[in-house]
Design an enzyme around this catalytic site. Sequence first.
Site, PDB file in Angstrom:
ATOM      1  N   THR A 187       1.009  -1.184   0.053  1.00  0.00           N
ATOM      2  CA  THR A 187      -0.009  -0.007   0.205  1.00  0.00           C
ATOM      3  C   THR A 187       0.893   1.120   0.051  1.00  0.00           C
ATOM      4  OG1 THR A 187      -1.698  -1.130   1.301  1.00  0.00           O
ATOM      5  CG2 THR A 187      -1.794   1.293   1.206  1.00  0.00           C
ATOM      6  N   LYS A 214      -7.322   1.874  -2.899  1.00  0.00           N
ATOM      7  CA  LYS A 214      -6.821   1.422  -1.757  1.00  0.00           C
ATOM      8  C   LYS A 214      -6.745   2.245  -0.315  1.00  0.00           C
ATOM      9  CE  LYS A 214      -4.861  -1.202   1.292  1.00  0.00           C
ATOM     10  NZ  LYS A 214      -6.097  -2.087   2.375  1.00  0.00           N
ATOM     11  N   LYS A 248      -0.107   5.319   8.443  1.00  0.00           N
ATOM     12  CA  LYS A 248       0.437   5.590   7.267  1.00  0.00           C
ATOM     13  C   LYS A 248      -0.596   5.757   6.048  1.00  0.00           C
ATOM     14  CE  LYS A 248       1.645   2.001   5.108  1.00  0.00           C
ATOM     15  NZ  LYS A 248       0.995   1.405   3.833  1.00  0.00           N
TER      16      LYS A 248
HETATM   17  N1  LIG Z   1      -1.361  -6.561   7.540  1.00  0.00           N
HETATM   18  C1  LIG Z   1      -2.396  -6.209   6.921  1.00  0.00           C
HETATM   19  O1  LIG Z   1      -3.626  -6.342   7.316  1.00  0.00           O
HETATM   20  C2  LIG Z   1      -2.409  -5.340   5.637  1.00  0.00           C
HETATM   21  C3  LIG Z   1      -1.276  -4.812   5.208  1.00  0.00           C
HETATM   22  N2  LIG Z   1      -1.429  -4.051   4.038  1.00  0.00           N
HETATM   23  C4  LIG Z   1       0.000  -3.384   3.508  1.00  0.00           C
HETATM   24  O2  LIG Z   1       0.632  -4.334   3.067  1.00  0.00           O
HETATM   25  C5  LIG Z   1       1.908  -3.811   3.351  1.00  0.00           C
HETATM   26  C6  LIG Z   1       2.672  -5.003   4.343  1.00  0.00           C
HETATM   27  O3  LIG Z   1       1.972  -5.203   5.258  1.00  0.00           O
HETATM   28  P1  LIG Z   1       2.258  -6.147   6.459  1.00  0.00           P
HETATM   29  O4  LIG Z   1       2.861  -7.526   5.890  1.00  0.00           O
HETATM   30  O5  LIG Z   1       1.190  -6.094   7.687  1.00  0.00           O
HETATM   31  O6  LIG Z   1       3.618  -5.363   7.241  1.00  0.00           O
HETATM   32  P2  LIG Z   1       4.714  -5.851   7.966  1.00  0.00           P
HETATM   33  O7  LIG Z   1       5.229  -5.055   8.905  1.00  0.00           O
HETATM   34  O8  LIG Z   1       4.468  -7.346   8.598  1.00  0.00           O
HETATM   35  O9  LIG Z   1       5.962  -6.326   7.080  1.00  0.00           O
HETATM   36  C7  LIG Z   1       6.525  -5.198   6.095  1.00  0.00           C
HETATM   37  C8  LIG Z   1       7.352  -5.801   5.284  1.00  0.00           C
HETATM   38  O10 LIG Z   1       8.359  -4.714   4.539  1.00  0.00           O
HETATM   39  C9  LIG Z   1       9.676  -5.004   4.925  1.00  0.00           C
HETATM   40  N3  LIG Z   1      10.248  -3.667   4.990  1.00  0.00           N
HETATM   41  C10 LIG Z   1      10.302  -2.859   5.800  1.00  0.00           C
HETATM   42  N4  LIG Z   1      10.972  -1.729   5.921  1.00  0.00           N
HETATM   43  C11 LIG Z   1      11.982  -2.210   4.651  1.00  0.00           C
HETATM   44  C12 LIG Z   1      12.975  -1.485   4.114  1.00  0.00           C
HETATM   45  N5  LIG Z   1      13.549  -0.110   4.512  1.00  0.00           N
HETATM   46  N6  LIG Z   1      13.750  -2.175   3.230  1.00  0.00           N
HETATM   47  C13 LIG Z   1      13.305  -3.611   2.921  1.00  0.00           C
HETATM   48  N7  LIG Z   1      12.079  -4.259   3.525  1.00  0.00           N
HETATM   49  C14 LIG Z   1      11.456  -3.575   4.297  1.00  0.00           C
HETATM   50  C15 LIG Z   1       9.678  -5.915   6.094  1.00  0.00           C
HETATM   51  O11 LIG Z   1      10.864  -6.502   6.465  1.00  0.00           O
HETATM   52  P3  LIG Z   1      11.436  -6.943   7.875  1.00  0.00           P
HETATM   53  O12 LIG Z   1      10.905  -8.404   8.093  1.00  0.00           O
HETATM   54  O13 LIG Z   1      12.980  -7.175   7.310  1.00  0.00           O
HETATM   55  O14 LIG Z   1      10.992  -6.022   8.669  1.00  0.00           O
HETATM   56  C16 LIG Z   1       8.322  -6.793   5.664  1.00  0.00           C
HETATM   57  O15 LIG Z   1       8.886  -7.633   4.959  1.00  0.00           O
HETATM   58  C17 LIG Z   1       1.857  -2.506   3.828  1.00  0.00           C
HETATM   59  O16 LIG Z   1       1.951  -1.691   2.770  1.00  0.00           O
HETATM   60  C18 LIG Z   1       0.556  -2.628   4.515  1.00  0.00           C
HETATM   61  O17 LIG Z   1      -0.180  -1.245   4.538  1.00  0.00           O
HETATM   62  C19 LIG Z   1      -2.199  -4.267   2.951  1.00  0.00           C
HETATM   63  C20 LIG Z   1      -3.627  -4.968   3.398  1.00  0.00           C
HETATM   64  C21 LIG Z   1      -3.761  -5.503   4.832  1.00  0.00           C
HETATM   65  O1  LIG Z   2      -4.511  -2.482   4.518  1.00  0.00           O
HETATM   66  C1  LIG Z   2      -5.323  -3.270   5.418  1.00  0.00           C
HETATM   67  C2  LIG Z   2      -6.678  -3.563   5.174  1.00  0.00           C
HETATM   68  C3  LIG Z   2      -7.160  -4.546   6.117  1.00  0.00           C
HETATM   69  C4  LIG Z   2      -8.393  -4.996   5.654  1.00  0.00           C
HETATM   70  O2  LIG Z   2      -8.805  -4.803   4.561  1.00  0.00           O
HETATM   71  O3  LIG Z   2      -9.016  -5.830   6.699  1.00  0.00           O
END
Ligand SMILES: NC(=O)C1=CN([C@@H]2O[C@H](COP(=O)(O)OP(=O)(O)OC[C@H]3O[C@@H](n4cnc5c(N)ncnc54)[C@H](OP(=O)(O)O)[C@@H]3O)[C@@H](O)[C@H]2O)C=CC1
Ligand SMILES: O=CCCC(=O)O
Length: 366
Positions: free
Chosen positions: A169, A244, A312
Amino acid sequence: MAKTLLLKTTFSQHHHHYLHLSTSRFSKATAMCSSFSPLLPINFRYIARPMCSFVSFKAFSSQDNTSTTKDDVPARIGFLGLGIMGSPMAQNLIKAGCDVTVWNRTKSKCDPLVSLGAKYEASPEEVAASCDITFAMLADPESAADVAYGKHGAASGMGPGKGYVDVSTVDGDTSKLISEHIKATGAQFLEAPVSGSKKPAEDGQLIFLTAGDRFLYEMVGPFLDIMGKSRFYLGDVGNGAAMKLVVNMIMGSMMASFSEGLLLSAKVGLDPSVLVEVISQGAISAPMYSMKGPAMVKSLYPTAFPLKHQQKDLRLALGLAESVSQSTPIAAAANELYKVAKSHGLSDEDFSAVIEALKVKVQNKE
Ligand SMILES: NC(=O)C1=CN([C@@H]2O[C@H](COP(=O)(O)OP(=O)(O)OC[C@H]3O[C@@H](n4cnc5c(N)ncnc54)[C@H](OP(=O)(O)O)[C@@H]3O)[C@@H](O)[C@H]2O)C=CC1
Ligand SMILES: O=CCCC(=O)O
């Protein structure tokens, strides 16, 4: 019993794309798609059958319009970013039989996926170089950009015949920058942020909000269908990001309002658990309230969607609103509440922990 659909889509007057979709009760990921265009630098032949082990991908020259399938090779899929969302998404591809190569900044998060059969590469560049299609699921605009086109980023390993699908996102401007860097290599780009959280990611029930290269969208459709339950194609890069952000802006405000209601109900002597039940039966019912409400009543916030990411998204949505002079006072107020929650150390809790920001005692100045 399987049924087959033949769809013909015209992308331009020179480019006809035939998409054969088959469905059976055994699998939703059944599609056969073949395409030829004299205008495109590459042509793909791509067959997907019920399990991903049968998914094959072939990039070949525009002179080669063969319709045989014997040369097809299994599609090589890269996955960058194995957090709460990326891990189960990649896992579903592996479990479906896909040939998956993973990378994550914190290498240890690759181990469970490697145990399931994934390959590992040491950088986004090496993943992109070794794969046909690379997915990226990163935290925020900064990390998405860095992984896509920073040092040893994916762009360094991309080229004609490859595709990059960013499911993080981010804001539209970041997505457009990523697109420019990827497309400068001759590869194709699709933004595809997802609606749905940890559980839908585990269950392959995400909703993809895609925009960018239509051709790549068609190519990766079967993979999106393994990870999700539906997908929208929204046109130019930026539209998927915008959709989104609007969805998550609404969600963030809903959660803030729900939090106020839970606390108010308790303060006037009502049982907030009964409020959750009442809401679930009426016009404002939403799965989110029923799923999160019972835990919130117990002050429990097991992380599915980290609060820092919700803040964010509100910040980015407010930027989007600003760019078109749209007034969004409710979202702005909600954003402030999430900022307070972050300042209380709740960044990595679930976003439902925003309720804690409303419990903070106001200092009595008298
Ligand atoms: N969780 C949710 O319900 C949802 C999340 N999203 C979106 O999806 C994306 C990921 O979310 P989510 O999986 O929950 O987040 P997490 O915080 O669990 O994971 C984030 C990922 O990004 C990596 N990362 C962070 N900073 C860096 C960097 N500087 N360089 C390289 N890799 C980096 C992390 O690596 P490391 O493991 O090393 O920290 C990890 O793999 C976000 O944009 C979020 O807004 C969308 C829908 C639903
Ligand atoms: O970006 C996060 C979305 C979470 C949801 O759709 O339930």
